[in-house]
Design a protein around this motif. Structure first.
Motif, PDB file in Angstrom:
ATOM      1  N   GLU A  57       0.818  -1.210   0.000  1.00  0.00           N
ATOM      2  CA  GLU A  57       0.000   0.000   0.000  1.00  0.00           C
ATOM      3  C   GLU A  57       0.857   1.268   0.000  1.00  0.00           C
ATOM      4  OE1 GLU A  57      -3.935   1.689   2.358  1.00  0.00           O
ATOM      5  OE2 GLU A  57      -3.041  -0.211   2.999  1.00  0.00           O
ATOM      6  N   LEU A  58       2.019   1.203   0.638  1.00  0.00           N
ATOM      7  CA  LEU A  58       2.936   2.352   0.635  1.00  0.00           C
ATOM      8  C   LEU A  58       3.461   2.636  -0.765  1.00  0.00           C
ATOM      9  CD1 LEU A  58       5.023   1.633   3.859  1.00  0.00           C
ATOM     10  CD2 LEU A  58       3.277   3.405   3.554  1.00  0.00           C
ATOM     11  N   ASN A  59       3.633   1.577  -1.559  1.00  0.00           N
ATOM     12  CA  ASN A  59       4.031   1.703  -2.965  1.00  0.00           C
ATOM     13  C   ASN A  59       5.298   2.540  -3.143  1.00  0.00           C
ATOM     14  OD1 ASN A  59       3.734   1.181  -5.716  1.00  0.00           O
ATOM     15  ND2 ASN A  59       2.493   3.011  -6.038  1.00  0.00           N
ATOM     16  N   HIS A  60       6.320   2.248  -2.338  1.00  0.00           N
ATOM     17  CA  HIS A  60       7.600   2.951  -2.444  1.00  0.00           C
ATOM     18  C   HIS A  60       8.206   2.705  -3.827  1.00  0.00           C
ATOM     19  CE1 HIS A  60      11.988   3.520  -1.735  1.00  0.00           C
ATOM     20  NE2 HIS A  60      11.548   4.574  -1.082  1.00  0.00           N
ATOM     21  N   LYS A  61       8.778   3.731  -4.421  1.00  0.00           N
ATOM     22  CA  LYS A  61       9.260   3.652  -5.815  1.00  0.00           C
ATOM     23  C   LYS A  61      10.250   2.531  -6.069  1.00  0.00           C
ATOM     24  CE  LYS A  61      12.603   7.326  -5.070  1.00  0.00           C
ATOM     25  NZ  LYS A  61      12.977   8.672  -5.363  1.00  0.00           N
ATOM     26  N   THR A  62      11.079   2.152  -5.078  1.00  0.00           N
ATOM     27  CA  THR A  62      12.015   1.028  -5.273  1.00  0.00           C
ATOM     28  C   THR A  62      11.682  -0.137  -4.340  1.00  0.00           C
ATOM     29  OG1 THR A  62      13.655   1.687  -3.609  1.00  0.00           O
ATOM     30  CG2 THR A  62      13.873   2.670  -5.823  1.00  0.00           C
ATOM     31  N   ASP A  63      10.530  -0.065  -3.667  1.00  0.00           N
ATOM     32  CA  ASP A  63      10.159  -1.060  -2.655  1.00  0.00           C
ATOM     33  C   ASP A  63      11.286  -1.236  -1.648  1.00  0.00           C
ATOM     34  OD1 ASP A  63       8.547  -2.864  -1.287  1.00  0.00           O
ATOM     35  OD2 ASP A  63       9.314  -4.575  -2.428  1.00  0.00           O
ATOM     36  N   PHE A  64      11.827  -0.108  -1.200  1.00  0.00           N
ATOM     37  CA  PHE A  64      12.902  -0.082  -0.203  1.00  0.00           C
ATOM     38  C   PHE A  64      14.099  -0.905  -0.657  1.00  0.00           C
ATOM     39  CE2 PHE A  64       8.829   0.588   1.847  1.00  0.00           C
ATOM     40  CZ  PHE A  64       9.037   1.810   2.442  1.00  0.00           C
ATOM     41  N   GLY A  65      14.376  -0.827  -1.954  1.00  0.00           N
ATOM     42  CA  GLY A  65      15.537  -1.524  -2.514  1.00  0.00           C
ATOM     43  C   GLY A  65      15.430  -3.036  -2.440  1.00  0.00           C
ATOM     44  N   GLY A  66      14.201  -3.528  -2.291  1.00  0.00           N
ATOM     45  CA  GLY A  66      14.002  -4.971  -2.179  1.00  0.00           C
ATOM     46  C   GLY A  66      14.412  -5.525  -0.824  1.00  0.00           C
ATOM     47  N   ALA A  67      14.506  -4.667   0.172  1.00  0.00           N
ATOM     48  CA  ALA A  67      14.891  -5.126   1.517  1.00  0.00           C
ATOM     49  C   ALA A  67      13.914  -6.189   2.007  1.00  0.00           C
ATOM     50  CB  ALA A  67      14.915  -3.949   2.491  1.00  0.00           C
ATOM     51  N   PRO A  68      14.425  -7.254   2.619  1.00  0.00           N
ATOM     52  CA  PRO A  68      13.532  -8.302   3.103  1.00  0.00           C
ATOM     53  C   PRO A  68      12.691  -7.897   4.314  1.00  0.00           C
ATOM     54  CG  PRO A  68      15.814  -8.843   3.623  1.00  0.00           C
ATOM     55  CD  PRO A  68      15.836  -7.611   2.776  1.00  0.00           C
TER      56      PRO A  68
END
Length: 161
Positions: A57-68
């Protein structure tokens, strides 16, 4: 790694490996960070692991760099402006301590201010009186960027009479 090496080699990680990170390790780093300075032992940090639905839902542009793993850090609000500021400063110290603890064990973090935006605060359920310190991607770095040049501390240091 000594403290100065940890401070000078820690970076904001932009891309993470897909490898899972042990939540118990992250909790240990958060526990260590709880020894950060805080005025009158208010321990104003508030933390949340951000689950996959909220993260989508936050839809961060890089999805937090793919952080697990993603961790939200906020500071308790206060009716007293000075206490609200003191709390925020303490949680910023907490954040730095957390990032250094993660870095000392080979993990990395990505500090984002995304959660401070009104829409994001609503998604995350952050009360108006609380201060967003950041939302952090946590995992093992795909790549550690080189240090960016810093201004000499001598250019920022002066003496008062």
């Amino acid at each position: 790694m000594n403290t100065i090496e940890a401070i000078t080699s820690r970076r904001n990680i932009k891309q993470f490996k897909a490898d899972a990170i042990d939540k118990e390790k992250v909790i240990a780093w958060l526990e260590a960070a709880s020894y950060s300075p805080n005025h009158r032992m208010t321990e104003p940090w508030q933390l949340a692991f951000v689950g996959p639905e909220t993260r989508a839902e936050l839809n961060h542009k890089t999805d937090f760099g793919g952080a697990p793993l993603v961790v939200l850090m906020t500071s308790k609000g206060s009716a007293l402006p000075v206490e609200k500021e003191e709390n925020a400063y303490a949680v910023a110290c907490f954040a730095q301590s957390f990032m250094l603890a993660a870095h000392s064990e080979g993990a990395g973090t990505f500090w984002s201010s995304l959660a401070a935006a009104p829409k994001m605060r609503e998604i995350l359920g952050i009360p108006d009186e609380d201060v967003v310190i950041g939302i952090f991607g946590v995992g093992y770095p795909e790549e550690v960027p080189p240090a960016k040049p810093r201004t000499s501390i001598q250019d920022k240091l002066f003496e008062l009479p």
